[in-house]
Design a protein around this motif. Structure first.
Motif, short mmCIF file in Angstrom:
data_model
loop_
_atom_site.label_atom_id
_atom_site.label_comp_id
_atom_site.label_asym_id
_atom_site.label_seq_id
_atom_site.Cartn_x
_atom_site.Cartn_y
_atom_site.Cartn_z
N ILE A 176 4.50 4.00 6.71
CA ILE A 176 4.28 4.90 5.57
C ILE A 176 3.53 6.14 6.06
N VAL A 177 3.99 7.29 5.64
CA VAL A 177 3.30 8.54 5.99
C VAL A 177 3.19 9.39 4.73
N LYS A 178 2.47 10.50 4.84
CA LYS A 178 2.42 11.43 3.72
C LYS A 178 3.76 12.15 3.65
N GLU A 179 4.13 12.55 2.44
CA GLU A 179 5.45 13.19 2.26
C GLU A 179 5.66 14.38 3.19
N ASP A 180 4.60 15.16 3.46
CA ASP A 180 4.75 16.36 4.29
C ASP A 180 4.36 16.10 5.75
N SER A 181 4.37 14.82 6.16
CA SER A 181 3.92 14.48 7.51
C SER A 181 4.87 15.02 8.59
N ALA A 182 4.30 15.34 9.75
CA ALA A 182 5.10 15.77 10.90
C ALA A 182 5.75 14.55 11.56
N ILE A 183 5.26 13.36 11.23
CA ILE A 183 5.81 12.13 11.82
C ILE A 183 7.15 11.81 11.16
N ALA A 210 5.09 -2.16 1.26
CA ALA A 210 5.15 -0.70 1.47
C ALA A 210 5.80 -0.03 0.27
N LYS A 211 6.92 -0.60 -0.19
CA LYS A 211 7.63 -0.01 -1.34
C LYS A 211 6.73 0.00 -2.58
N SER A 212 6.03 -1.11 -2.81
CA SER A 212 5.14 -1.18 -3.97
C SER A 212 4.04 -0.14 -3.88
N TYR A 213 3.43 -0.01 -2.70
CA TYR A 213 2.33 0.94 -2.54
C TYR A 213 2.82 2.37 -2.72
N VAL A 214 3.98 2.68 -2.12
CA VAL A 214 4.49 4.04 -2.21
C VAL A 214 4.85 4.38 -3.66
N ALA A 215 5.40 3.39 -4.36
CA ALA A 215 5.75 3.62 -5.78
C ALA A 215 4.49 3.87 -6.61
N ALA A 216 3.39 3.26 -6.19
CA ALA A 216 2.16 3.37 -6.99
C ALA A 216 1.26 4.52 -6.56
N THR A 217 1.60 5.18 -5.44
CA THR A 217 0.72 6.24 -4.92
C THR A 217 1.52 7.53 -4.75
N PHE A 252 -7.82 -2.60 8.35
CA PHE A 252 -8.39 -2.76 7.02
C PHE A 252 -8.20 -4.21 6.56
N GLN A 253 -9.02 -4.62 5.61
CA GLN A 253 -8.93 -5.99 5.10
C GLN A 253 -7.65 -6.18 4.27
N THR A 254 -7.23 -5.15 3.55
CA THR A 254 -6.00 -5.27 2.76
C THR A 254 -5.09 -4.07 3.02
N GLY A 255 -3.82 -4.27 2.72
CA GLY A 255 -2.86 -3.18 2.84
C GLY A 255 -3.23 -2.04 1.90
N ASN A 256 -3.75 -2.42 0.76
CA ASN A 256 -4.19 -1.46 -0.24
C ASN A 256 -5.21 -0.47 0.33
N ASP A 257 -6.18 -1.01 1.07
CA ASP A 257 -7.22 -0.17 1.68
C ASP A 257 -6.61 0.76 2.72
N ALA A 258 -5.64 0.25 3.48
CA ALA A 258 -5.00 1.07 4.51
C ALA A 258 -4.26 2.24 3.85
N VAL A 259 -3.57 1.94 2.75
CA VAL A 259 -2.80 2.98 2.06
C VAL A 259 -3.74 4.00 1.42
N ALA A 260 -4.87 3.53 0.91
CA ALA A 260 -5.85 4.46 0.33
C ALA A 260 -6.38 5.40 1.41
N ALA A 261 -6.57 4.88 2.63
CA ALA A 261 -7.05 5.71 3.74
C ALA A 261 -6.00 6.75 4.13
N LEU A 262 -4.74 6.37 4.01
CA LEU A 262 -3.65 7.32 4.30
C LEU A 262 -3.66 8.43 3.25
N SER A 263 -3.79 8.07 2.02
CA SER A 263 -3.81 9.02 0.91
C SER A 263 -4.94 10.03 1.08
N SER A 264 -6.09 9.52 1.51
CA SER A 264 -7.24 10.42 1.62
C SER A 264 -7.32 11.09 2.99
#
Ligand code: GLN
Length: 274
Positions: free
Chosen positions: A137-144, A213-220, A188-200
């Motif tokens: 998972i990356v940010k929508e505008d990521s260079a990756i 991944a699909k659930s997190y991306v749909a929710a973020t 991170f302890q949970t996938g949720n925390d990892a995704v929050a770190a990506l968002s921020s």
């Protein structure tokens, strides 16, 4: 005299009726008691099947209010029903599941857990009941644009993972092989925390199983999953190595549920219906 006889007779009759009734009562009571005992026994002799999971892995396991639901919860319930056992799901850190099962604290671990050779050294696995893919998972505008970008020679991308998951293991291995610093990986302890770190913006990518991944991306907002699949894998239930009897029982039930289409219909209900 007649009166006395009558009284004696009456007393005798009452006594015998009472005796009969008593017997009857005793009999009834005994039956009742043994019925109750049977009921109690059935409830307590319905052996418990404790399943350790980490309930932050949708759609395999997650909370719906107080209740842990999801593919694993339903498949485990179907297995317990088939075996006439009572299922208890315990939510612990993903990282503690294998040890908890090894030490006999829990009968089995079911947590979208990937079968790996390394884990096979510590626990036994059932047949596989589902497949997973490690995605990025990356940010929508990521260079990756791909995993290769992350692993490219001079790249120093920060990656977030869930501690001790295969995503963690694979990317850590690949970083080591590519000569990159382990400091670039945050566990991170949970996938949720990892995704929050990506968002921020604390990490540049998250490596995680495709369904969560699909659930997190749909929710973020502002995140996407790369098209490239990193690694594909099999999910199975784990057991302590000395617990062959239970493993064989559970695996037998699981295989029947795979054969009769129950597992597929549970998976479809959560994944393909979305
Ligand atoms: N499939 C991954 C693993 O087994 C992740 C499982 C999870 O986070 N629940 O390591």
């Amino acid at each position: 005299m007649k009166k006395i006889l009558a009284i004696v007779l009456a007393v005798a009759m009452i006594a015998s009726v009472a005796m009969l009734a008593g017997c009857g009562n005793n009999g009834t009571n005994a039956t009742k008691a043994s019925d109750a005992a049977t009921t109690v026994e059935t409830a307590s002799s319905k052996a418990k099947l404790t399943m350790a999971t980490n309930a932050y892995f949708p759609p395999y396991e997650y909370y719906d209010g107080e209740k842990i639901v999801g593919i694993d919860a339903e498949v485990a319930q179907a297995i317990a029903d088939k075996l006439g056992m009572e299922l208890e799901i315990v939510d612990i850190e993903f990282d503690s599941i294998i040890t908890g099962v090894q030490t006999g604290k829990y009968d089995m671990g079911m947590a979208g857990m990937t079968v790996t050779d390394e884990r096979k050294q510590s626990v036994d696995f059932s047949s596989s009941y589902a497949t997973g893919i490690q995605s990025v998972i990356v940010k929508e505008d990521s260079a990756i644009k791909s995993v290769d970008d992350i692993l490219a020679k001079d790249a120093t991308y920060k990656v977030g993972v869930q501690l001790s998951t295969t995503g963690d293991i694979y990317i850590s291995d690949d970083y080591e092989k590519a000569g990159k610093s382990a400091d670039l990986i945050t566990e991170f302890q949970t996938g949720n925390d990892a995704v929050a770190a990506l968002s921020s913006g604390k990490v540049d990518a998250v490596v995680i199983d495709n369904e969560p991944a699909k659930s997190y991306v749909a929710a973020t907002k502002g995140l996407k999953i790369l098209d490239t699949e990193y690694v594909s894998e099999d999910y199975a239930i784990c057991f302590a190595k000395n617990n062959t009897e239970l493993k064989d029982k559970v695996n037998g039930a699981l295989e029947e549920l795979i054969k009769d289409g129950t597992v597929k219909s549970i998976v479809d209900k959560y994944i393909n219906a979305k």
